[in-house]
Design an enzyme around this catalytic site. Structure first.
Site, PDB file in Angstrom:
ATOM      1  NE  ARG A  18      -3.845   1.832   2.358  1.00 41.45           N
ATOM      2  CZ  ARG A  18      -5.131   1.632   2.201  1.00 41.45           C
ATOM      3  NH1 ARG A  18      -5.629   0.422   2.242  1.00 41.45           N
ATOM      4  NH2 ARG A  18      -5.959   2.636   2.061  1.00 41.45           N
ATOM      5  CG  HIS A  70      -4.792   1.465   6.343  1.00 44.56           C
ATOM      6  ND1 HIS A  70      -3.432   1.532   6.132  1.00 44.56           N
ATOM      7  CD2 HIS A  70      -5.258   2.724   6.197  1.00 44.56           C
ATOM      8  CE1 HIS A  70      -3.100   2.795   5.850  1.00 44.56           C
ATOM      9  NE2 HIS A  70      -4.186   3.527   5.892  1.00 44.56           N
ATOM     10  CB  CYS A 109     -22.343  -7.841   4.559  1.00 45.27           C
ATOM     11  SG  CYS A 109     -23.673  -7.601   3.361  1.00 45.27           S
ATOM     12  CB  SER A 144       7.375   5.822   3.690  1.00 43.30           C
ATOM     13  OG  SER A 144       5.988   5.950   3.456  1.00 43.30           O
ATOM     14  CG  ASN A 201      11.236   3.719   7.532  1.00 45.97           C
ATOM     15  OD1 ASN A 201      10.605   2.651   7.523  1.00 45.97           O
ATOM     16  ND2 ASN A 201      11.291   4.498   6.479  1.00 45.97           N
ATOM     17  CB  ILE A 240      12.208  -3.352  11.744  1.00 50.73           C
ATOM     18  CG1 ILE A 240      12.068  -1.991  11.065  1.00 50.73           C
ATOM     19  CG2 ILE A 240      11.083  -3.559  12.755  1.00 50.73           C
ATOM     20  CD1 ILE A 240      10.907  -1.902  10.102  1.00 50.73           C
TER      21      ILE A 240
HETATM   22 ZN    ZN Z   1     -25.351  -8.773   4.433  1.00 49.99          ZN
END
Ligand code: ZN
Length: 245
Positions: A24, A111, A119, A186, A210, A228
């Site tokens: 990501r 995240h 759902c 980062s 980092n 790390i």
């Molecule tokens: Zn549902």
């Protein structure tokens, strides 16, 4: 004496030793391969059954749910077990901090989590592995068993907003902590970048671990460049010793 609150902002670099690549980040797979990015972009995912079929196959093949915590995850959990107040703010969706022993209530998943599905119709949640078992059994786009709606991982896809409740809690912890450790990130994307700035503004001791330079290195109290997997256990050991004195 009161033990200082330690906030640990953990990014993709914390999980690379567990075999999970950086999907990501600015140079991550999702951002450099437009076809791959579609699989995790809300608009495409919701609008195209073929994208969903490919996304379920990708999740089934990735093996991410079988990844094991590494030395960095274990070090953080040991700090908590030693009685130091610790909160983890993680950009990762792999659940490895909790698997290493961090209590789930002390981990904020900025995240979301790839270990659960949600759902998009009725918002019911369930375990990812149960849905992947349905994919194994031949369902190529498994629907919600309650309402028939489209299922997605309980992660924040591109085009989705971060959970404002989680973000609010992360901001509160950032303002309250005395030590803020940004590790394996980062610090170039939100909310990681903003949280780091807030921590510094509120007087926290800022430690950055980092491999690459970050925009916050100049205002950090300490910058650690070593891997790390060795840096974090050593740092945690020194914090435990400090806390005991
Ligand atoms: Zn549902």
């Amino acid at each position: 004496m009161n033990r200082p609150l330690v906030a640990i902002l953990s990014g993709a670099g914390v999980s690379t030793d567990s075999g999970i690549p950086d999907y990501r980040g600015p140079n991550g797979l999702w951002r450099t391969d437009p076809e791959a990015e579609k699989l995790v972009t809300y608009e495409y995912y919701m609008g195209d059954p073929e994208i969903r079929r490919r996304a379920w196959l990708m999740r089934r093949q990735s093996g991410a749910l079988r990844a094991e915590p590494n030395a960095a995850h274990r070090a953080v959990a040991e700090l908590e077990r030693a009685g130091v107040p610790v909160r983890v703010l993680t950009q990762n969706v792999d659940g490895l901090h909790q698997l290493a022993g961090m209590p789930a209530r002390k981990v904020l998943e900025l995240h979301g989590s790839a270990r659960s599905v949600v759902c998009t119709g009725c918002h019911a949640r369930g375990p990812m592995d149960e849905v992947l078992a349905r994919v194994d059994a031949g369902e190529d786009d498994p629907a919600c068993l309650t309402c028939g709606g489209i299922l997605k991982p309980a992660t924040v896809m591109f085009g989705e907003r971060l959970d404002p409740v989680v973000l609010g809690e992360a901001a509160a912890i950032t303002k309250a902590c005395q030590i803020f450790i940004a590790v394996g990130s980062s610090l170039q994307v939100q909310p990681a970048a903003g949280l780091t700035g807030v921590a510094a503004d509120h007087g926290a001791r800022l430690i950055i671990v980092n491999a690459e330079p970050t925009p916050y290195d100049e205002i950090a109290d300490e910058v650690v460049r070593e891997p790390i997997g060795t840096a974090l256990p050593r740092l945690v050991h020194s914090l435990r010793t400090e806390g005991a004195s």
